[in-house]
Motif scaffolding. Sequence first.
Motif, mmCIF file in Angstrom:
data_model
loop_
_atom_site.group_PDB
_atom_site.id
_atom_site.type_symbol
_atom_site.label_atom_id
_atom_site.label_comp_id
_atom_site.label_asym_id
_atom_site.label_seq_id
_atom_site.Cartn_x
_atom_site.Cartn_y
_atom_site.Cartn_z
ATOM 1 N N THR A 277 -87.151 -39.696 -2.734
ATOM 2 C CA THR A 277 -87.466 -38.512 -3.545
ATOM 3 C C THR A 277 -86.939 -38.706 -4.969
ATOM 4 O O THR A 277 -85.756 -38.960 -5.155
ATOM 5 N N PRO A 278 -87.834 -38.540 -5.972
ATOM 6 C CA PRO A 278 -89.295 -38.463 -5.878
ATOM 7 C C PRO A 278 -89.873 -39.807 -5.457
ATOM 8 O O PRO A 278 -89.173 -40.818 -5.493
ATOM 9 N N VAL A 279 -91.125 -39.831 -5.101
ATOM 10 C CA VAL A 279 -91.754 -41.083 -4.659
ATOM 11 C C VAL A 279 -91.942 -41.996 -5.873
ATOM 12 O O VAL A 279 -92.559 -41.593 -6.866
ATOM 13 N N PRO A 280 -91.426 -43.211 -5.811
ATOM 14 C CA PRO A 280 -91.571 -44.121 -6.965
ATOM 15 C C PRO A 280 -92.937 -44.799 -6.976
ATOM 16 O O PRO A 280 -93.710 -44.712 -6.018
ATOM 17 N N GLU A 281 -93.190 -45.504 -8.057
ATOM 18 C CA GLU A 281 -94.411 -46.304 -8.150
ATOM 19 C C GLU A 281 -94.161 -47.647 -7.468
ATOM 20 O O GLU A 281 -93.129 -48.298 -7.711
ATOM 21 N N TYR A 282 -95.110 -48.084 -6.626
ATOM 22 C CA TYR A 282 -94.933 -49.361 -5.914
ATOM 23 C C TYR A 282 -96.286 -49.904 -5.492
ATOM 24 O O TYR A 282 -97.291 -49.180 -5.453
ATOM 25 N N ASP A 283 -96.303 -51.200 -5.197
ATOM 26 C CA ASP A 283 -97.493 -51.860 -4.658
ATOM 27 C C ASP A 283 -97.110 -52.603 -3.394
ATOM 28 O O ASP A 283 -96.002 -53.168 -3.294
ATOM 29 N N ILE A 284 -98.033 -52.649 -2.432
ATOM 30 C CA ILE A 284 -97.807 -53.395 -1.184
ATOM 31 C C ILE A 284 -98.924 -54.419 -1.025
ATOM 32 O O ILE A 284 -100.108 -54.079 -1.128
ATOM 33 N N THR A 285 -98.519 -55.667 -0.779
ATOM 34 C CA THR A 285 -99.485 -56.756 -0.595
ATOM 35 C C THR A 285 -99.181 -57.474 0.709
ATOM 36 O O THR A 285 -98.010 -57.780 1.007
ATOM 37 N N VAL A 286 -100.213 -57.758 1.497
ATOM 38 C CA VAL A 286 -100.064 -58.517 2.743
ATOM 39 C C VAL A 286 -100.521 -59.950 2.505
ATOM 40 O O VAL A 286 -101.625 -60.196 1.994
ATOM 41 N N ASN A 287 -99.659 -60.906 2.853
ATOM 42 C CA ASN A 287 -100.003 -62.329 2.782
ATOM 43 C C ASN A 287 -100.383 -62.776 4.197
ATOM 44 O O ASN A 287 -99.512 -62.982 5.051
ATOM 45 N N ASP A 288 -101.689 -62.906 4.457
ATOM 46 C CA ASP A 288 -102.141 -63.266 5.800
ATOM 47 C C ASP A 288 -101.817 -64.708 6.157
ATOM 48 O O ASP A 288 -101.766 -65.061 7.350
ATOM 49 N N ASN A 289 -101.605 -65.559 5.165
ATOM 50 C CA ASN A 289 -101.308 -66.968 5.446
ATOM 51 C C ASN A 289 -99.973 -67.149 6.155
ATOM 52 O O ASN A 289 -99.862 -67.937 7.092
ATOM 53 N N ASN A 290 -98.948 -66.417 5.699
ATOM 54 C CA ASN A 290 -97.638 -66.578 6.361
ATOM 55 C C ASN A 290 -97.175 -65.286 7.040
ATOM 56 O O ASN A 290 -96.025 -65.189 7.462
ATOM 57 N N ARG A 291 -98.057 -64.298 7.067
ATOM 58 C CA ARG A 291 -97.803 -63.021 7.746
ATOM 59 C C ARG A 291 -96.572 -62.289 7.160
ATOM 60 O O ARG A 291 -95.743 -61.754 7.878
ATOM 61 N N THR A 292 -96.454 -62.296 5.837
ATOM 62 C CA THR A 292 -95.395 -61.549 5.169
ATOM 63 C C THR A 292 -95.990 -60.358 4.420
ATOM 64 O O THR A 292 -97.195 -60.311 4.163
ATOM 65 N N VAL A 293 -95.134 -59.417 4.082
ATOM 66 C CA VAL A 293 -95.519 -58.237 3.302
ATOM 67 C C VAL A 293 -94.630 -58.186 2.068
ATOM 68 O O VAL A 293 -93.404 -58.238 2.170
ATOM 69 N N ILE A 294 -95.266 -58.102 0.889
ATOM 70 C CA ILE A 294 -94.525 -58.040 -0.379
ATOM 71 C C ILE A 294 -94.647 -56.637 -0.943
ATOM 72 O O ILE A 294 -95.751 -56.130 -1.164
ATOM 73 N N VAL A 295 -93.490 -56.011 -1.169
ATOM 74 C CA VAL A 295 -93.451 -54.682 -1.768
ATOM 75 C C VAL A 295 -92.851 -54.816 -3.170
ATOM 76 O O VAL A 295 -91.695 -55.237 -3.321
ATOM 77 N N ALA A 296 -93.634 -54.492 -4.175
ATOM 78 C CA ALA A 296 -93.157 -54.502 -5.566
ATOM 79 C C ALA A 296 -92.824 -53.070 -5.966
ATOM 80 O O ALA A 296 -93.694 -52.200 -5.936
ATOM 81 N N ILE A 297 -91.551 -52.835 -6.319
ATOM 82 C CA ILE A 297 -91.112 -51.505 -6.740
ATOM 83 C C ILE A 297 -90.882 -51.532 -8.243
ATOM 84 O O ILE A 297 -90.264 -52.467 -8.767
ATOM 85 N N TYR A 298 -91.367 -50.517 -8.932
ATOM 86 C CA TYR A 298 -91.249 -50.460 -10.383
ATOM 87 C C TYR A 298 -90.219 -49.415 -10.794
ATOM 88 O O TYR A 298 -90.136 -48.342 -10.181
ATOM 89 N N ARG A 299 -89.438 -49.765 -11.791
ATOM 90 C CA ARG A 299 -88.446 -48.822 -12.281
ATOM 91 C C ARG A 299 -89.139 -47.569 -12.780
ATOM 92 O O ARG A 299 -90.100 -47.620 -13.554
ATOM 93 N N GLY A 300 -88.650 -46.426 -12.353
ATOM 94 C CA GLY A 300 -89.313 -45.172 -12.671
ATOM 95 C C GLY A 300 -88.705 -44.448 -13.851
ATOM 96 O O GLY A 300 -87.641 -44.813 -14.369
ATOM 97 N N THR A 301 -89.376 -43.394 -14.262
ATOM 98 C CA THR A 301 -88.924 -42.570 -15.375
ATOM 99 C C THR A 301 -88.395 -41.218 -14.906
ATOM 100 O O THR A 301 -87.908 -40.432 -15.729
ATOM 101 N N GLU A 302 -88.475 -40.947 -13.595
ATOM 102 C CA GLU A 302 -88.039 -39.662 -13.066
ATOM 103 C C GLU A 302 -86.756 -39.798 -12.273
ATOM 104 O O GLU A 302 -86.576 -39.205 -11.219
ATOM 105 N N THR A 303 -85.830 -40.591 -12.780
ATOM 106 C CA THR A 303 -84.561 -40.826 -12.097
ATOM 107 C C THR A 303 -83.755 -39.524 -11.984
ATOM 108 O O THR A 303 -83.923 -38.614 -12.806
ATOM 109 N N PRO A 304 -82.894 -39.447 -10.964
ATOM 110 C CA PRO A 304 -82.594 -40.448 -9.944
ATOM 111 C C PRO A 304 -83.568 -40.391 -8.768
ATOM 112 O O PRO A 304 -84.112 -39.329 -8.447
ATOM 113 N N TYR A 305 -83.760 -41.554 -8.144
ATOM 114 C CA TYR A 305 -84.568 -41.670 -6.939
ATOM 115 C C TYR A 305 -83.620 -41.724 -5.751
ATOM 116 O O TYR A 305 -82.815 -42.652 -5.627
#
Length: 418
Positions: free
Chosen positions: A65-93
């Motif tokens: 809270t609040p929900v930050p901005e992020y992206d989720i990517t699935v790598n099917d080759n090695n079966r990993t999940v990459i979550v990129a979290i971006y620094r927000g402007t509505e701190t604190p999270y």
Amino acid sequence: MQQENKYIEYKESVSKTFLKVVSAFANYNDGKIIFGICDDGSVKGLLDPHKAAIDIENAINDSITPVPEYDITVNDNNRTVIVAIYRGTETPYFYHGKAYRRADTASVPVDNVELKRLVLKGTNRNYEDLPADNQELSFSYLEKELKNVLKIDSFDIDIQKTLGLYVQDTGYTIAAELLADINQYRGIDIVRFGESENQIMDREILEKESLIAEYNKAIQMYKKYYQYDEIKGAKRNTVELVPETAFREAVANALVHRVWDIPASVQIAMYKDKIQITSPGGLPEDISEDEYLYSQVSILRNPKIAEVFLKLDYIEKFGTGIRRIMDSYKNEHCKPEFSFTEHTICVTLPVRITKQVNNDTEEVVLSALMGSGEMTRRELEELTGIAKDTLIRALNILIDKNLIKKTGAARNTRYSMK
């Protein structure tokens, strides 16, 4: 695979602990969490990475809270999940009522001071913008200085509002309190040392008064130990062992850029061969050491105080202070030094070498050694034309003054700048 660091976190599987990392990245720095990777960097993969991606998304949306901005990517080759979290402007999270920060590869709760800073950042305010605890403020010292420089008739409420020191609905700000005749803040702690730090020859603790008064008292302490008058013929010249411009800029920068929400003083340590000025707070966010030193980027922690210093001509336009410090040493062998920790910035202003030299012979030897690397005594004799005995005396004096160093022995003896 890259090792874990402040900006990359590996998780072998999906568990709620990753949400602390999400909070930390959203509060302070962009970062990535990669699921399906062991702590040692080896790839294990997830049994069902697409289901894991959905679980991760739901956990972030439900728990941060609040929900930050992020992206989720699935790598099917090695079966990993990459979550990129971006620094927000509505701190604190927050995660479960706590805000987190990164400490190397760990995510830890912030303390109360840091939490208040996050709240201010999230509302686009600075600590100096908060209402002052004491609303009964006087400004006789500041008013006198402003009258001298700006030629104003009085420091009335309209001028105070213009400078951002008074807000209609909430009254005087902390910036106003710091500039007032009396306040609750620690200012500058100045110590003059003798032959070692065990010998304190003089000390002045400046606190609970206007920053303007403290600044000017620091200048007077500097003049007491690093300036003297020299009479040559009919002329009287002021000799500056440390350039006054450099000292003024360093002290003004320390007061303008420091953090004021912790009970700490700007430390000025005066030695025979240097002055060290240490300010609490470290570098502002979003600025690197190189940007601080070599560009004219200026990110102000205390823009209201900085504006007053600018109007009083204590500083020039924002972003030029470091350049002015360096320029004041442009013809000197010794140069200012800057060091940084997470919580401090330290500026070291050396005593100028040419001002430590007592006669022309020593100055000629120094000039010969500057930029020449190492030289033997015979090479110095040939270059300078100074007689052997006179040269040896000059070399020994310069060694005693810690201006040059001697290496090797007998015919292999070499001299060079420290």
